[in-house]
Design a protein around this motif. Structure first.
Motif, PDB file in Angstrom:
ATOM      1  N   TYR A  14      76.292  43.646  86.710  1.00 59.03           N
ATOM      2  CA  TYR A  14      75.253  44.339  87.311  1.00 59.03           C
ATOM      3  C   TYR A  14      74.144  43.231  87.433  1.00 59.03           C
ATOM      4  O   TYR A  14      73.331  43.012  88.694  1.00 59.03           O
ATOM      5  CB  TYR A  14      74.569  45.491  86.719  1.00 59.03           C
ATOM      6  CG  TYR A  14      73.788  46.405  87.541  1.00 59.03           C
ATOM      7  CD1 TYR A  14      74.096  46.705  88.627  1.00 59.03           C
ATOM      8  CD2 TYR A  14      72.427  46.781  86.948  1.00 59.03           C
ATOM      9  CE1 TYR A  14      72.942  47.322  89.408  1.00 59.03           C
ATOM     10  CE2 TYR A  14      71.385  47.454  87.630  1.00 59.03           C
ATOM     11  CZ  TYR A  14      71.592  47.673  88.915  1.00 59.03           C
ATOM     12  OH  TYR A  14      70.595  48.307  89.792  1.00 59.03           O
ATOM     13  N   ALA A  71      76.544  50.687  81.892  1.00 58.01           N
ATOM     14  CA  ALA A  71      75.910  51.197  83.017  1.00 58.01           C
ATOM     15  C   ALA A  71      74.878  51.780  83.124  1.00 58.01           C
ATOM     16  O   ALA A  71      74.116  52.225  84.069  1.00 58.01           O
ATOM     17  CB  ALA A  71      77.225  52.045  83.600  1.00 58.01           C
ATOM     18  N   THR A  78      79.995  45.393  82.022  1.00 58.93           N
ATOM     19  CA  THR A  78      79.295  45.945  82.955  1.00 58.93           C
ATOM     20  C   THR A  78      78.011  45.590  83.138  1.00 58.93           C
ATOM     21  O   THR A  78      77.338  45.285  84.274  1.00 58.93           O
ATOM     22  CB  THR A  78      79.305  47.527  82.420  1.00 58.93           C
ATOM     23  OG1 THR A  78      80.468  47.961  82.161  1.00 58.93           O
ATOM     24  CG2 THR A  78      78.714  48.515  83.639  1.00 58.93           C
ATOM     25  N   ALA A 100      81.449  50.178  78.638  1.00 58.32           N
ATOM     26  CA  ALA A 100      81.259  50.033  79.739  1.00 58.32           C
ATOM     27  C   ALA A 100      80.207  51.250  80.377  1.00 58.32           C
ATOM     28  O   ALA A 100      79.382  50.829  80.932  1.00 58.32           O
ATOM     29  CB  ALA A 100      82.600  50.089  80.463  1.00 58.32           C
TER      30      ALA A 100
END
Length: 313
Positions: free
Chosen positions: A133, A207, A129, A203
């Motif tokens: 990003y 995040a 994740t 994850a």
């Protein structure tokens, strides 16, 4: 030949039923109350500035917030150190709830082995994740709300805080669901898939970077966005996430080594005890995140009239 099989299956089903606590709603309500009380006493300035920035300044030996990040090597060091410094910010209050169940079990070798086997799965989800990003920020970051340093007008959130509210509110709701599933109130989507659960929890932790308003992370975010280098973005964002959980990982390893067998036997003597601790931790963290980022934040910005706060907040 069929009788033993039937009895064995029945015994397994009975054991599965006993794995849930008897009064799951009571546990969930008390955990939710704990999450609410935590929002009332949590001091963001103390966690972010007194703890977070002081740790980063000490490890980097300069003012981490004000000193520009000069080059890739400096960025890598900055990412890990500021991730470590952000361990006890409001974003990371849920990390321990995600990781604590790994330390359950009787026997020192068993506990230590369980932690060592399961941590990589948590890290896999987290790295996937946060790395993804980082790639996005390296490609289009200067146009994202987190890049904006302008203070929002009174009575508004602005793009950056609105992004934080949406991301952490969603993560909080997911954690509440996982906590309710742990105590048997709702369906467990990861039943008999423990490693998938670990990857998913990882994850969620990864995040956190999508919504994190922590000042030191914003400095890293701006550096990645201005570099226009997605590989660099992925690398430093993964390091930031690893820095966030390294303290918790070390604590879990120490727990596995130092915790007496009496504690492990107490947890495993009744399977519902570990389910209770897991569910309560996740519900507490989830309710904290929803109330802190989607209700208390509105009160702090003057959008809603009031939220109960301790005098030192």
């Amino acid at each position: 030949m069929n009788q033993p099989t039937t009895s064995g299956t029945a015994a397994q089903e009975a054991t599965a039923e006993r794995a849930f606590p008897r009064r799951p709603w009571r546990i969930a309500l008390f955990a939710a109350l704990g999450g609410f009380l935590l929002t009332a006493v949590w001091s963001a300035p103390f966690a972010d500035h007194v703890i977070g920035e002081s740790v980063a300044n000490g490890l980097l030996d300069h003012d981490a917030k004000e000193t520009p990040i000069a080059g890739i090597t400096a960025g890598v060091a900055f990412a890990f150190v500021t991730g470590l410094a952000g361990t006890f910010t409001a974003c990371n209050i849920a990390v321990f709830s995600a990781m604590a169940p790994l330390a359950g079990g009787a026997g020192r070798r068993h506990r230590l082995g369980a932690v060592l086997r399961q941590l990589p799965w948590l890290g896999l989800g987290m790295a996937a994740t946060s790395g993804a990003y980082g790639v996005i920020v390296g490609l289009v970051g200067t146009g994202m709300p987190q890049f904006d340093e302008a203070s929002p007008a009174p009575g508004t959130l602005g793009g950056r805080l609105a992004q934080s509210a949406m991301v952490f509110g969603a993560i909080g709701l997911v954690m509440v669901y996982l906590g309710l599933a742990a105590v048997g109130i709702v369906r467990d989507l990861f039943d008999r898939r423990p490693y998938a659960r670990l990857v998913f929890l990882g994850a969620l932790v990864g995040a956190f970077l999508v919504g994190r308003p922590f000042p030191l992370f914003r400095a890293l975010f701006r550096g990645v966005a201005e570099s226009r280098d997605p590989l660099y973005g992925a690398a430093v964002f993964v390091l930031q996430s690893l820095g966030n959980v390294v303290v918790m990982a070390v604590l879990l390893l120490l727990t596995g080594i130092l915790a007496g067998d009496r504690v492990g036997h107490w947890l495993t003597a009744r399977p519902s005890r570990l389910a209770t601790l897991t569910g309560a931790g996740l519900v507490t963290a989830g309710v904290f995140m929803v109330l802190y980022w989607d209700v208390r934040l509105l009160a702090m910005r003057g959008i809603i009239p009031w939220y109960p706060l301790a005098p030192w907040v």
